[in-house]
Scaffold this motif. Structure first.
Motif, PDB file in Angstrom:
ATOM      1  N   VAL A 129      -6.133   9.831  17.093  1.00 53.48           N
ATOM      2  CA  VAL A 129      -6.901  10.741  17.962  1.00 53.48           C
ATOM      3  C   VAL A 129      -7.058  10.113  19.345  1.00 53.48           C
ATOM      4  O   VAL A 129      -6.878  10.763  20.378  1.00 53.48           O
ATOM      5  CB  VAL A 129      -8.283  11.075  17.339  1.00 53.48           C
ATOM      6  N   PHE A 130      -7.342   8.811  19.368  1.00 55.93           N
ATOM      7  CA  PHE A 130      -7.455   8.104  20.647  1.00 55.93           C
ATOM      8  C   PHE A 130      -6.127   8.127  21.403  1.00 55.93           C
ATOM      9  O   PHE A 130      -6.102   8.262  22.631  1.00 55.93           O
ATOM     10  CB  PHE A 130      -7.916   6.659  20.439  1.00 55.93           C
ATOM     11  N   ILE A 133      -5.799  11.306  23.233  1.00 53.68           N
ATOM     12  CA  ILE A 133      -6.589  11.317  24.472  1.00 53.68           C
ATOM     13  C   ILE A 133      -5.852  10.512  25.553  1.00 53.68           C
ATOM     14  O   ILE A 133      -5.787  10.910  26.719  1.00 53.68           O
ATOM     15  CB  ILE A 133      -8.002  10.748  24.226  1.00 53.68           C
ATOM     16  N   LEU A 136      -3.128  12.456  27.267  1.00 53.75           N
ATOM     17  CA  LEU A 136      -3.654  13.303  28.353  1.00 53.75           C
ATOM     18  C   LEU A 136      -3.950  12.458  29.588  1.00 53.75           C
ATOM     19  O   LEU A 136      -3.672  12.863  30.721  1.00 53.75           O
ATOM     20  CB  LEU A 136      -4.948  14.000  27.895  1.00 53.75           C
ATOM     21  N   THR A 137      -4.485  11.252  29.347  1.00 53.94           N
ATOM     22  CA  THR A 137      -4.812  10.367  30.477  1.00 53.94           C
ATOM     23  C   THR A 137      -3.546   9.936  31.215  1.00 53.94           C
ATOM     24  O   THR A 137      -3.523   9.898  32.451  1.00 53.94           O
ATOM     25  CB  THR A 137      -5.590   9.125  29.965  1.00 53.94           C
ATOM     26  N   ILE A 140      -2.407  12.694  33.469  1.00 49.97           N
ATOM     27  CA  ILE A 140      -3.188  12.823  34.711  1.00 49.97           C
ATOM     28  C   ILE A 140      -2.885  11.663  35.672  1.00 49.97           C
ATOM     29  O   ILE A 140      -2.888  11.837  36.895  1.00 49.97           O
ATOM     30  CB  ILE A 140      -4.712  12.968  34.417  1.00 49.97           C
ATOM     31  N   LYS A 141      -2.597  10.488  35.110  1.00 51.45           N
ATOM     32  CA  LYS A 141      -2.276   9.336  35.979  1.00 51.45           C
ATOM     33  C   LYS A 141      -0.916   9.534  36.670  1.00 51.45           C
ATOM     34  O   LYS A 141      -0.757   9.172  37.844  1.00 51.45           O
ATOM     35  CB  LYS A 141      -2.261   8.024  35.178  1.00 51.45           C
ATOM     36  N   TYR A 143       0.330  12.432  37.354  1.00 47.38           N
ATOM     37  CA  TYR A 143       0.011  13.481  38.330  1.00 47.38           C
ATOM     38  C   TYR A 143      -0.608  12.852  39.582  1.00 47.38           C
ATOM     39  O   TYR A 143      -0.240  13.190  40.716  1.00 47.38           O
ATOM     40  CB  TYR A 143      -0.964  14.470  37.671  1.00 47.38           C
ATOM     41  N   ASP A 144      -1.546  11.913  39.358  1.00 46.36           N
ATOM     42  CA  ASP A 144      -2.194  11.193  40.478  1.00 46.36           C
ATOM     43  C   ASP A 144      -1.162  10.478  41.336  1.00 46.36           C
ATOM     44  O   ASP A 144      -1.196  10.561  42.565  1.00 46.36           O
ATOM     45  CB  ASP A 144      -3.152  10.125  39.919  1.00 46.36           C
ATOM     46  N   ASP A 147       0.810  12.821  43.339  1.00 48.04           N
ATOM     47  CA  ASP A 147      -0.064  13.360  44.381  1.00 48.04           C
ATOM     48  C   ASP A 147      -0.266  12.338  45.504  1.00 48.04           C
ATOM     49  O   ASP A 147      -0.165  12.664  46.693  1.00 48.04           O
ATOM     50  CB  ASP A 147      -1.413  13.749  43.743  1.00 48.04           C
ATOM     51  N   PHE A 148      -0.537  11.080  45.131  1.00 49.84           N
ATOM     52  CA  PHE A 148      -0.762  10.033  46.142  1.00 49.84           C
ATOM     53  C   PHE A 148       0.500   9.808  46.974  1.00 49.84           C
ATOM     54  O   PHE A 148       0.425   9.518  48.175  1.00 49.84           O
ATOM     55  CB  PHE A 148      -1.168   8.706  45.490  1.00 49.84           C
TER      56      PHE A 148
END
Lengths: 163, 162
Positions: A129-130, A133, A136-137, A140-141, A143-144, A147-148
């Motif tokens: 389960v971790f 998660i 997903l993290t 997003i990283k 994606y960051d 984006d940066f």
């Protein structure tokens, strides 16, 4: 935020990560090692204990070091994005280390009081389960980081107050 | 704020909620383990004495293993099952498993005590016994905890019945 403040922030987060990834697991496994049920000592073999602590400490140190670079980097910088991504991937490896160090199926021997046997604790579901998660993290990283990189000029202008 | 950052914040809040929930489950699971295992009166298998009646090679036998589980933790104990394998040793060197089975029990909600017993009965077939047989059993108790994220198995080996 100035460089000294960023450094302090980096040290603070490194301390937090050392506590989460090394100190708490160390105390937990040391507690399990000395546990008694119905007055019968349960035995987490020294070899298992050493293996678990070795992997947890090894990955914990790398993650904590990475946390310093992540949190001491300027906000929305490519450096911060890169270290944050590396850190999350390391976190995944850290969690996975519980599996290959044998910590997801902890076997504890019971011996004494006329009773012999063992206890198996399975935390594989928990780890998976971790991992979900963390997936997903990681998304997003990444994606960051994109984006940066794409908005580099816009971020720099905002950082230095250039309109 | 740039639109790219708004999307990022929405996903981050979602991840934060998930991580916080899992961390809470971890902490409460750890505290439950300390609460339950910290007091030896919370798990008593057997609770009292194991009764095993066996009168002869062709007679019936029955076994009762009483147990008590006090769930002082924060989550329900689910999928609780006890398995027993009984082995009969006779004529000094011969062994035979005369029973091997499992029994499922109700879930134990947090804060509640389950006092129950494992009961089995059976018949031994004809054995050319030259002396009184002895009986040993392996007991297995298993279940799940912390919203079924953690499983456990307790194995007690070679418990002497007679």
């Amino acid at each position: 935020m100035g460089a000294p403040k960023n450094m302090i922030k980096g040290f603070i987060f490194m301390g937090i990560y050392i506590t989460i990834t090394i100190v708490i697991p160390y105390l937990t496994f040391t507690y399990i090692k000395g546990l008694e049920i119905e007055g019968i000592p349960i035995i987490l073999s020294q070899e298992d204990y050493d293996t678990i602590i070795y992997w947890v400490t090894a990955f914990g140190l790398v993650i904590s070091g990475c946390a310093f670079f992540t949190f001491s980097s300027p906000k929305q910088s490519i450096r911060k994005g890169s270290f944050a991504l590396i850190q999350v991937i390391l976190n995944c490896l850290y969690l996975w280390s519980y599996k290959f160090s044998g910590a997801t199926d902890i076997q504890i021997d019971i011996s004494g009081g006329g009773i012999n046997g063992y206890v198996i604790l399975g935390i594989q579901q928990f780890i998976l389960v971790f991992m979900g998660i963390y997936f997903l993290t990681i998304t997003i990283k990444i994606y960051d980081l994109v984006d940066f990189t794409v908005n580099r000029e816009k971020i720099r202008k905002k950082r230095w107050g250039i309109v | 704020m740039r639109p790219a950052r708004v999307f990022r914040w929405i996903v981050r809040i979602f991840i934060l909620i998930l991580t916080a929930s899992m961390s809470l489950v971890s902490i409460l699971g750890g505290m439950s383990a300390v609460n339950i295992l910290g007091d030896s009166n919370n798990i008593q298998v057997p609770y009292g004495s194991v009764s095993f009646y066996h009168t002869g090679p062709l007679a019936g036998w029955n076994l009762t293993v009483p147990f008590l589980i006090n769930n002082t933790g924060y989550f329900d104990l689910t999928s609780f099952e006890i398995g027993i394998s009984i082995e009969m040793s006779y004529n000094l060197s011969l062994n035979e498993i005369i029973f091997n089975g499992n029994q499922n029990f109700d879930d134990i909600p947090n804060g509640e005590i389950l006092v129950d017993f494992f009961f089995i009965t059976g018949f031994t077939k004809s054995y050319p016994l030259t002396g009184p047989p002895s009986f040993n059993c392996d007991i297995t108790a298993s279940g799940s905890y912390s919203l079924n994220l953690i499983s456990f198995e307790i194995h007690i080996l070679n418990y002497n019945l007679i």
